[in-house]
Scaffold this active site. Structure first.
Site, PDB file in Angstrom:
ATOM      1  N   ASP A  23       0.803  -1.224   0.000  1.00  9.50           N
ATOM      2  CA  ASP A  23       0.000   0.000   0.000  1.00  9.50           C
ATOM      3  C   ASP A  23       0.835   1.274   0.000  1.00  9.50           C
ATOM      4  O   ASP A  23       0.288   2.366   0.120  1.00  9.50           O
ATOM      5  CB  ASP A  23      -0.984   0.026   1.178  1.00  9.50           C
ATOM      6  CG  ASP A  23      -2.172   0.932   0.902  1.00  9.50           C
ATOM      7  OD1 ASP A  23      -2.662   0.938  -0.240  1.00  9.50           O
ATOM      8  OD2 ASP A  23      -2.611   1.652   1.816  1.00  9.50           O
ATOM      9  N   ASP A  64     -17.817  35.902   9.757  1.00  8.54           N
ATOM     10  CA  ASP A  64     -17.176  36.111  11.056  1.00  8.54           C
ATOM     11  C   ASP A  64     -16.196  37.261  10.953  1.00  8.54           C
ATOM     12  O   ASP A  64     -15.848  37.730   9.865  1.00  8.54           O
ATOM     13  CB  ASP A  64     -16.471  34.834  11.537  1.00  8.54           C
ATOM     14  CG  ASP A  64     -15.494  34.290  10.519  1.00  8.54           C
ATOM     15  OD1 ASP A  64     -14.617  35.055  10.067  1.00  8.54           O
ATOM     16  OD2 ASP A  64     -15.614  33.105  10.148  1.00  8.54           O
ATOM     17  N   LYS A 105     -19.412  35.323  15.288  1.00  9.83           N
ATOM     18  CA  LYS A 105     -19.526  33.863  15.282  1.00  9.83           C
ATOM     19  C   LYS A 105     -18.762  33.229  16.432  1.00  9.83           C
ATOM     20  O   LYS A 105     -17.671  33.665  16.789  1.00  9.83           O
ATOM     21  CB  LYS A 105     -18.994  33.314  13.944  1.00  9.83           C
ATOM     22  CG  LYS A 105     -19.143  31.813  13.794  1.00  9.83           C
ATOM     23  CD  LYS A 105     -18.588  31.339  12.456  1.00  9.83           C
ATOM     24  CE  LYS A 105     -17.094  31.153  12.496  1.00  9.83           C
ATOM     25  NZ  LYS A 105     -16.570  30.507  11.269  1.00  9.83           N
ATOM     26  N   ARG A 165     -17.547  29.205  17.317  1.00  8.53           N
ATOM     27  CA  ARG A 165     -17.492  27.819  16.835  1.00  8.53           C
ATOM     28  C   ARG A 165     -17.333  26.886  18.016  1.00  8.53           C
ATOM     29  O   ARG A 165     -16.413  27.040  18.826  1.00  8.53           O
ATOM     30  CB  ARG A 165     -16.349  27.622  15.834  1.00  8.53           C
ATOM     31  CG  ARG A 165     -16.239  26.183  15.334  1.00  8.53           C
ATOM     32  CD  ARG A 165     -15.188  26.040  14.246  1.00  8.53           C
ATOM     33  NE  ARG A 165     -15.588  26.689  13.013  1.00  8.53           N
ATOM     34  CZ  ARG A 165     -16.411  26.159  12.113  1.00  8.53           C
ATOM     35  NH1 ARG A 165     -16.947  24.961  12.338  1.00  8.53           N
ATOM     36  NH2 ARG A 165     -16.704  26.816  11.011  1.00  8.53           N
TER      37      ARG A 165
END
Length: 312
Positions: free
Chosen positions: A38, A169, A192, A194
């Site tokens: 991989d 924001d 804003k 969060r």
């Protein structure tokens, strides 16, 4: 442009091809293969010795795959004796990890910047980084472009007599103010907070928006939570119409469909820093090209001209 060599990773070959078309140079081949365990392997299939090499690779989903591919491309260019290697990174996904706002968390933007320099990046060409401090995380020169002119050119053809630009924001308010100056309209911003990746609260909109046509401007839209929250506050303030604009249209999951389903959103505008598959595009979506700006910046880097002069 004789000594330039341009390669693309797997993230956005369409943008790379458009940039090369603007520069009038070929997009050189690169082979990406995967071993049985991989692991990735990259081979740049054109001469790099003493050439000015540009590697075009936005960090978009799958971000980790594209990041490792870019690091291997850098290592291959350095091993091939490139004179200088510039990473053209239209979108830097890790730019959002730019501060320590909780205990024991990583600052991914700085770590990935160190990885790029260690792998062989001599210069970075980026567009609309999430925050100003990310620029300072790099130990190599960074040319930081923005797409405000492309976005402003698109909107300038419409009637802006009753228009106001709104930033979701205060952190994006400076860019919104610059965008508003280009259009000759006023600017407003949301207050804003969060709480998580998909939960935000906008408590107020600072500025006069009542009865106005609004252009919401953000640097990127991923899940769309911020814009949808802002729309609720704008409706409460009695705006007349809404158009949404951003540089990086990530539109994770069903974000694009959710935005397009809002009855007062008449248009969604983004650029092609991030590839948007045809099956995800909606009728009200407009995608602007940043290939001319990136191509001109690459030309100026190659010949030693000022890149900042593009914005004066």
């Amino acid at each position: 442009m004789r000594d330039i060599a341009v390669f693309s990773g797997s993230a956005h070959p369409e943008l790379a091809a458009e940039i090369c078309g603007r520069l009038g140079v070929p997009l050189l081949p690169a082979r990406v293969s995967r071993f049985a365990n991989d692991c990735l392997e990259v081979q740049l299939q054109a001469n790099c010795r003493e050439r000015d090499v540009f590697l075009i690779q936005p960090l978009v989903a799958p971000v980790q795959e594209n990041l490792v591919e870019l690091l291997l491309m850098l290592d291959a260019a350095r091993g091939a004796s490139a004179a200088r290697t510039t990473v053209v990174m239209p979108h830097y996904a890790y730019a959002r990890s730019d501060k320590k706002d909780a205990p024991r968390i990583s600052i991914g933007a700085r770590l990935v910047a160190d990885l790029l320099a260690t792998a062989g990046a001599g210069r970075v060409l980026a567009m609309t980084l999430h925050s100003p401090q990310v620029h300072g995380f790099f130990s190599v020169p960074v040319d930081h472009l923005h797409a405000l002119r492309e976005l402003a050119d698109h909107f300038s053809g419409s009637d802006l007599a009753h228009t106001v630009v709104v930033s979701p924001d205060l952190g994006n308010a400076k860019a919104a103010a610059a965008f508003a100056r280009l259009l000759g309209v006023p600017v407003a911003a949301g207050a804003k907070q969060r709480f998580s990746d998909d939960r935000v609260v906008i408590t107020a909109v600072i500025g006069d928006v009542e009865g106005r046509d609004v252009i919401v401007l953000d640097d990127e839209i991923a899940k769309g939570s911020t814009v949808l929250e802002l729309l609720e506050r704008l409706r409460e303030r009695g705006v007349r119409s809404v158009r949404v604009a951003c540089t990086h249209g990530l539109f994770a999951g069903d974000a694009l469909e959710r935005l397009a389903a809002q009855p007062d959103v008449s248009e969604i505008v983004c650029t092609n820093t991030v590839p948007i598959p045809e099956h995800k595009r909606v009728r009200d979506l407009t995608v602007l090209s940043v290939a001319p700006a990136l191509a001109e910046a690459m030309r100026r880097i190659h010949v030693g001209e000022s890149v900042s002069a593009l914005f004066t």
